[in-house]
Design a protein around this motif. Sequence first.
Motif, PDB file in Angstrom:
ATOM      1  N   LEU A 113      18.232   1.228  -5.076  1.00 34.91           N
ATOM      2  CA  LEU A 113      18.849   0.027  -5.648  1.00 34.91           C
ATOM      3  C   LEU A 113      20.327  -0.134  -5.287  1.00 34.91           C
ATOM      4  CD1 LEU A 113      17.233   0.184  -9.215  1.00 34.91           C
ATOM      5  CD2 LEU A 113      16.510  -1.189  -7.247  1.00 34.91           C
ATOM      6  N   GLY A 114      20.793   0.659  -4.332  1.00 35.56           N
ATOM      7  CA  GLY A 114      22.141   0.462  -3.827  1.00 35.56           C
ATOM      8  C   GLY A 114      23.181   1.374  -4.441  1.00 35.56           C
ATOM      9  N   THR A 115      24.237   1.606  -3.692  1.00 34.79           N
ATOM     10  CA  THR A 115      25.363   2.427  -4.132  1.00 34.79           C
ATOM     11  C   THR A 115      26.272   1.621  -5.068  1.00 34.79           C
ATOM     12  OG1 THR A 115      26.766   1.754  -2.292  1.00 34.79           O
ATOM     13  CG2 THR A 115      25.300   3.646  -1.919  1.00 34.79           C
ATOM     14  N   TRP A 116      27.242   2.314  -5.662  1.00 30.90           N
ATOM     15  CA  TRP A 116      28.224   1.625  -6.497  1.00 30.90           C
ATOM     16  C   TRP A 116      28.935   0.550  -5.670  1.00 30.90           C
ATOM     17  CZ3 TRP A 116      33.265   0.247  -6.896  1.00 30.90           C
ATOM     18  CH2 TRP A 116      33.742  -0.098  -8.163  1.00 30.90           C
ATOM     19  N   GLU A 117      29.334   0.916  -4.458  1.00 28.35           N
ATOM     20  CA  GLU A 117      30.047  -0.019  -3.586  1.00 28.35           C
ATOM     21  C   GLU A 117      29.202  -1.240  -3.238  1.00 28.35           C
ATOM     22  OE1 GLU A 117      33.349   1.292  -0.282  1.00 28.35           O
ATOM     23  OE2 GLU A 117      31.381   2.205  -0.189  1.00 28.35           O
ATOM     24  N   GLU A 118      27.943  -1.011  -2.880  1.00 28.45           N
ATOM     25  CA  GLU A 118      27.070  -2.118  -2.486  1.00 28.45           C
ATOM     26  C   GLU A 118      26.866  -3.096  -3.637  1.00 28.45           C
ATOM     27  OE1 GLU A 118      24.178  -0.169   0.927  1.00 28.45           O
ATOM     28  OE2 GLU A 118      23.834   0.361  -1.178  1.00 28.45           O
ATOM     29  N   ASN A 119      26.732  -2.576  -4.840  1.00 28.92           N
ATOM     30  CA  ASN A 119      26.540  -3.451  -5.996  1.00 28.92           C
ATOM     31  C   ASN A 119      27.839  -4.139  -6.407  1.00 28.92           C
ATOM     32  OD1 ASN A 119      23.650  -3.171  -7.439  1.00 28.92           O
ATOM     33  ND2 ASN A 119      24.136  -1.264  -6.372  1.00 28.92           N
ATOM     34  N   TYR A 166      33.874 -11.746 -18.499  1.00 27.71           N
ATOM     35  CA  TYR A 166      34.989 -11.963 -17.566  1.00 27.71           C
ATOM     36  C   TYR A 166      35.342 -10.620 -16.937  1.00 27.71           C
ATOM     37  CZ  TYR A 166      39.769 -12.856 -15.966  1.00 27.71           C
ATOM     38  OH  TYR A 166      40.911 -12.953 -15.217  1.00 27.71           O
ATOM     39  N   ILE A 167      35.457 -10.598 -15.605  1.00 28.36           N
ATOM     40  CA  ILE A 167      35.786  -9.359 -14.907  1.00 28.36           C
ATOM     41  C   ILE A 167      37.306  -9.216 -14.828  1.00 28.36           C
ATOM     42  CG2 ILE A 167      35.530  -8.021 -12.782  1.00 28.36           C
ATOM     43  CD1 ILE A 167      32.951  -9.568 -12.245  1.00 28.36           C
ATOM     44  N   LYS A 168      37.842  -8.255 -15.585  1.00 27.07           N
ATOM     45  CA  LYS A 168      39.282  -7.994 -15.561  1.00 27.07           C
ATOM     46  C   LYS A 168      39.684  -7.266 -14.293  1.00 27.07           C
ATOM     47  CE  LYS A 168      41.281  -6.299 -19.188  1.00 27.07           C
ATOM     48  NZ  LYS A 168      41.524  -5.408 -20.362  1.00 27.07           N
ATOM     49  N   SER A 169      38.931  -6.223 -13.957  1.00 30.33           N
ATOM     50  CA  SER A 169      39.296  -5.439 -12.783  1.00 30.33           C
ATOM     51  C   SER A 169      38.108  -4.615 -12.302  1.00 30.33           C
ATOM     52  CB  SER A 169      40.468  -4.502 -13.094  1.00 30.33           C
ATOM     53  OG  SER A 169      40.146  -3.623 -14.166  1.00 30.33           O
ATOM     54  N   ILE A 170      38.142  -4.295 -11.008  1.00 28.07           N
ATOM     55  CA  ILE A 170      37.135  -3.433 -10.381  1.00 28.07           C
ATOM     56  C   ILE A 170      37.890  -2.270  -9.749  1.00 28.07           C
ATOM     57  CG2 ILE A 170      35.308  -3.282  -8.646  1.00 28.07           C
ATOM     58  CD1 ILE A 170      34.857  -6.290  -9.009  1.00 28.07           C
ATOM     59  N   LEU A 171      37.586  -1.055 -10.177  1.00 31.26           N
ATOM     60  CA  LEU A 171      38.366   0.121  -9.802  1.00 31.26           C
ATOM     61  C   LEU A 171      37.487   1.151  -9.106  1.00 31.26           C
ATOM     62  CD1 LEU A 171      40.195   0.448 -13.256  1.00 31.26           C
ATOM     63  CD2 LEU A 171      41.030  -0.747 -11.208  1.00 31.26           C
ATOM     64  N   PRO A 172      37.342   1.073  -7.771  1.00 30.00           N
ATOM     65  CA  PRO A 172      36.467   2.011  -7.053  1.00 30.00           C
ATOM     66  C   PRO A 172      36.848   3.474  -7.253  1.00 30.00           C
ATOM     67  CG  PRO A 172      37.065   0.157  -5.647  1.00 30.00           C
ATOM     68  CD  PRO A 172      37.929   0.058  -6.879  1.00 30.00           C
ATOM     69  N   ALA A 173      38.146   3.786  -7.266  1.00 29.31           N
ATOM     70  CA  ALA A 173      38.567   5.179  -7.404  1.00 29.31           C
ATOM     71  C   ALA A 173      38.092   5.796  -8.709  1.00 29.31           C
ATOM     72  CB  ALA A 173      40.088   5.282  -7.287  1.00 29.31           C
ATOM     73  N   TYR A 188      25.799   7.838  -4.417  1.00 28.51           N
ATOM     74  CA  TYR A 188      26.055   6.631  -5.205  1.00 28.51           C
ATOM     75  C   TYR A 188      27.535   6.313  -5.285  1.00 28.51           C
ATOM     76  CZ  TYR A 188      26.351   3.500  -9.234  1.00 28.51           C
ATOM     77  OH  TYR A 188      26.638   2.436 -10.067  1.00 28.51           O
ATOM     78  N   SER A 189      28.370   7.321  -5.459  1.00 22.91           N
ATOM     79  CA  SER A 189      29.798   7.105  -5.708  1.00 22.91           C
ATOM     80  C   SER A 189      30.530   6.674  -4.437  1.00 22.91           C
ATOM     81  CB  SER A 189      30.426   8.382  -6.270  1.00 22.91           C
ATOM     82  OG  SER A 189      29.990   9.515  -5.566  1.00 22.91           O
ATOM     83  N   PRO A 190      31.576   5.829  -4.590  1.00 23.86           N
ATOM     84  CA  PRO A 190      32.349   5.359  -3.430  1.00 23.86           C
ATOM     85  C   PRO A 190      33.261   6.463  -2.896  1.00 23.86           C
ATOM     86  CG  PRO A 190      33.261   4.465  -5.460  1.00 23.86           C
ATOM     87  CD  PRO A 190      32.020   5.194  -5.845  1.00 23.86           C
ATOM     88  N   PRO A 191      33.731   6.346  -1.637  1.00 21.81           N
ATOM     89  CA  PRO A 191      34.586   7.377  -1.030  1.00 21.81           C
ATOM     90  C   PRO A 191      35.877   7.625  -1.805  1.00 21.81           C
ATOM     91  CG  PRO A 191      33.792   5.833   0.632  1.00 21.81           C
ATOM     92  CD  PRO A 191      33.413   5.264  -0.698  1.00 21.81           C
ATOM     93  N   GLU A 192      36.415   6.576  -2.473  1.00 20.85           N
ATOM     94  CA  GLU A 192      37.698   6.733  -3.191  1.00 20.85           C
ATOM     95  C   GLU A 192      37.558   7.548  -4.471  1.00 20.85           C
ATOM     96  OE1 GLU A 192      37.541   2.260  -2.045  1.00 20.85           O
ATOM     97  OE2 GLU A 192      36.127   3.936  -2.268  1.00 20.85           O
ATOM     98  N   ILE A 232      28.460  11.387  -7.460  1.00 21.47           N
ATOM     99  CA  ILE A 232      27.115  11.172  -7.989  1.00 21.47           C
ATOM    100  C   ILE A 232      26.193  11.032  -6.787  1.00 21.47           C
ATOM    101  CG2 ILE A 232      25.617   9.678  -9.352  1.00 21.47           C
ATOM    102  CD1 ILE A 232      28.058   8.803 -10.940  1.00 21.47           C
ATOM    103  N   GLU A 233      25.277  11.980  -6.635  1.00 21.50           N
ATOM    104  CA  GLU A 233      24.434  11.976  -5.451  1.00 21.50           C
ATOM    105  C   GLU A 233      23.063  12.569  -5.759  1.00 21.50           C
ATOM    106  OE1 GLU A 233      25.959  14.528  -2.360  1.00 21.50           O
ATOM    107  OE2 GLU A 233      26.496  16.097  -3.791  1.00 21.50           O
ATOM    108  N   THR A 234      22.136  12.304  -4.862  1.00 20.43           N
ATOM    109  CA  THR A 234      20.815  12.915  -4.906  1.00 20.43           C
ATOM    110  C   THR A 234      20.559  13.543  -3.551  1.00 20.43           C
ATOM    111  OG1 THR A 234      20.023  11.152  -6.379  1.00 20.43           O
ATOM    112  CG2 THR A 234      18.362  12.544  -5.339  1.00 20.43           C
TER     113      THR A 234
END
Length: 310
Positions: A195-201, A250-257, A292-296, A301-303
Amino acid sequence: MFGYEPEGWRLEQAENRAALRTPAALAQAARAGQILESRAILCDSEHNLVVNLGCMQGIIPREEGAMGIREGTVRDIALLSRVNRPVCFYITGFSEENGHTTALLSRRAAQEACWRDYLSKLIPGDVLDARITHLEPFGAFVDIGCGIVALMPIDAISVSRIEHPRQRFTTGMDIRAVVRSIEGRRITLSQRELLGTWEENAAHFHSGETVGGIVRSIEPYGIFVELTPNLAGLAECRESVTTGQQASVYIKSILPARMKVKLVIIDTFDLKSKPEPPHYYFTGDHMDHFLYSPPESSKIIETVFTKEEN
């Protein structure tokens, strides 16, 4: 898949319908060793299944109804529950009585062939087609070929947590699944890796937007709102919000790190909706690893799919 699809898939296929059209076509299918499919119309007092073949009736004797019935490892409810549903089978012969011909069928033999030629060759990380058969609070039972069922535990359905598999699936839904583990003849499945990585979603959303979501969890420190099955954000606490509600956020912020999406709940409302078919980001037939988790992010989180001995 060697033609070992979940039950119900071949019911309306042209080849299957042609084989059921006449007694001669049935006899040819028997000689060719063709797996056919039709609907069980009755389970008699001795738990034999009667099958409507169109041109004649067929019977699946109790011990031929499923793998494990003969050995006592599978309960007879597995036979009773097939009434009014498709069943797959080989034709093993024909019997004549009072001028009527009855086809003798074996669902067990079809399942054994499916296991021998297809399922026994699977390894963790293999991706397969499947169909939801029934749902329990702890997970979804899934037909992975010829009525052979595997379990997808509730925590393997998506990254975003749910209270019951019915929030993702409906009975009869066709899905894709990845093999998580194999122990003997017990196969456990997962879907979250497809169902996609955090980044893809997260790429579908941007700060400043107001979007729809579903309230999944209410905690002392905030409210988790699902944006997609593999992405949830956290909103501040708000009165009169309950789990399962639809939400405008409402999306306040998206924080990949930090792997976080910060939200503000604008409104919530009650609306029961039927689960949508899953959207899969992975379309291959095998994966060794899912990150699943982004590079930053410092949180990993992985399988990792490890081959096991059957």
